[in-house]
Design a protein around this motif. Structure first.
Motif, short mmCIF file in Angstrom:
data_model
loop_
_atom_site.label_atom_id
_atom_site.label_comp_id
_atom_site.label_asym_id
_atom_site.label_seq_id
_atom_site.Cartn_x
_atom_site.Cartn_y
_atom_site.Cartn_z
N UNK A 142 -1.31 12.86 1.92
CA UNK A 142 -1.58 11.81 1.07
C UNK A 142 -2.21 10.65 1.42
N UNK A 143 -2.84 10.07 0.32
CA UNK A 143 -3.55 8.77 0.78
C UNK A 143 -2.25 7.42 0.09
N UNK A 144 -2.06 6.58 0.81
CA UNK A 144 -1.01 5.57 0.53
C UNK A 144 -1.69 4.34 0.95
N UNK A 145 -0.89 3.37 0.46
CA UNK A 145 -0.84 1.86 0.92
C UNK A 145 0.29 1.78 1.63
N UNK A 146 0.20 0.52 2.45
CA UNK A 146 1.53 0.43 3.34
C UNK A 146 1.73 -1.14 3.80
N UNK A 147 3.03 -1.45 3.71
CA UNK A 147 3.21 -2.75 4.08
C UNK A 147 4.58 -2.86 5.13
#
Length: 354
Positions: free
Chosen positions: A105-110
């Protein structure tokens, strides 16, 4: 990919600042209205700029027998998950955006600095496990989950509805961030124009002789990415999966032949139809990925009317609306909506542009 000749000269409206407007924070809707179809509706005539105000359930009065409503049936999955680093136990938030291939998967992370390439994460005390395979040039994380046969069932146990960051209140009923006709799992955000429809309203629309058809566009990173370029032509949209079934393609062709209107419910439905027409010259059954970016000067090929919410300043969505309704009409409508205290964004009120 849209073509250069899809656009007419529109240099005047190619700056990001042209799509800015003042919005008081208290007009950003923090919760959905009940019932769904009791939200307000601003009706804009794009030919003369005339504006009328009513309730969303009054939309039926502006639809004619023989018209065709196009709805995006994409369903939001619980894309926000929290993982612990296997070595340090640090917590990182991931927002899954699009499935690249099985388990990847492509994801954003924080925070992103804690999700470097090679880092391993455990979700829900071992319900899912994943490794960061790569970090893209734009900061997204490519993560690979361990192979499990019931991925979405496990995701449902640990994930949360990915509400936009401007919504600060927790949603008591997660189904309110789904349309009543959502069926194809795959969106990281809801196609919000459709949130106003109820089953009862859709039945009334059908009984009046208005047809309904579905397309799919899985909402991904494009919804979350702001326009940073001063010249909006330089903005790059993210690819999103779309699909148009044979039945829908046939209904669109028949409606056009019979003189009915194609009414897009939401910018996602609009982008799906216009992307397909740009690629194939007309609407045919098809599926694939699109990065179409519609801004003033674009020549619309399919839609005749648009149902949409009120969008963020300087966003690609307000640019699409301006392309369809005209820049002056759009910005004037937004100014009036602010003056009359309409509710804005995902859980806000709606516009019908005819």
């Amino acid at each position: 990919m849209h073509k250069i000749n899809d656009y007419i000269d529109s240099e005047k409206f190619l700056t990001k600042e042209a799509f800015n407007y003042f919005l008081p924070d208290n007009l950003i809707a923090q919760f959905p209205i009940e019932p769904r179809d009791s939200s307000r509706l601003l009706v804009l005539d794009k030919k003369n700029g005339e504006i009328k105000h009513c309730k969303f359930y009054n939309i039926i009065d502006y639809l004619n027998k023989g018209d065709l409503l196009i709805l995006n049936d994409s369903k939001v999955f619980p894309a926000r998950i929290y993982g612990k680093k296997s070595d340090s136990g640090a917590t990182v938030e991931f927002l899954l955006l699009s499935r690249l291939k099985k388990n990847v998967w492509t994801s954003l992370s924080k925070p992103g600095k804690k999700a470097k390439q090679g880092c391993k994460f455990i979700f829900g005390d071992g319900i899912l496990e994943a490794t960061v395979e790569d970090v893209t040039t734009t900061g997204e994380r490519i993560i690979k989950f361990d192979d499990v046969p019931d991925f979405y069932e496990r995701l449902n146990k640990i994930g949360q509805a990915p509400l936009p960051p401007y919504i600060k209140k927790k949603l008591d009923d997660p189904s309110r961030y789904q349309t009543v006709y959502a069926s194809n799992l795959g969106s990281s955000a809801a196609p919000t124009a459709g949130l106003h429809f109820t089953d009862n309203l859709l039945e009334k629309i059908k009984k009046k002789g208005i047809k309904i058809a579905f397309v799919t566009l899985h909402v991904g990173l494009g919804t979350f990415r702001p326009v940073k370029e001063d010249n909006i032509v330089n903005h790059k949209m993210h690819n999103e999966f779309f699909s148009i079934p044979e039945e829908t393609a046939s209904m669109i062709e028949q409606t056009k032949l019979e003189g009915g209107r194609i009414i897009s419910v939401g910018t996602t439905s609009c982008r799906t139809l216009e992307a397909a027409a740009s690629l194939h010259g007309k609407i045919i059954p098809c599926s694939g990925k699109t990065d179409i970016f519609i801004y003033p000067g674009y020549k619309f090929k399919v839609i005749d009317a648009l149902v949409t919410n009120f969008h963020l300043p300087e966003s690609t969505l307000i640019m699409l609306v301006s392309a369809f309704a005209g820049h002056k009409n759009t910005m004037n409508a937004y100014k009036i909506a602010v003056q009359l205290k309409y509710r804005f964004f995902s859980f806000g009120d709606a516009m019908l542009i005819i």
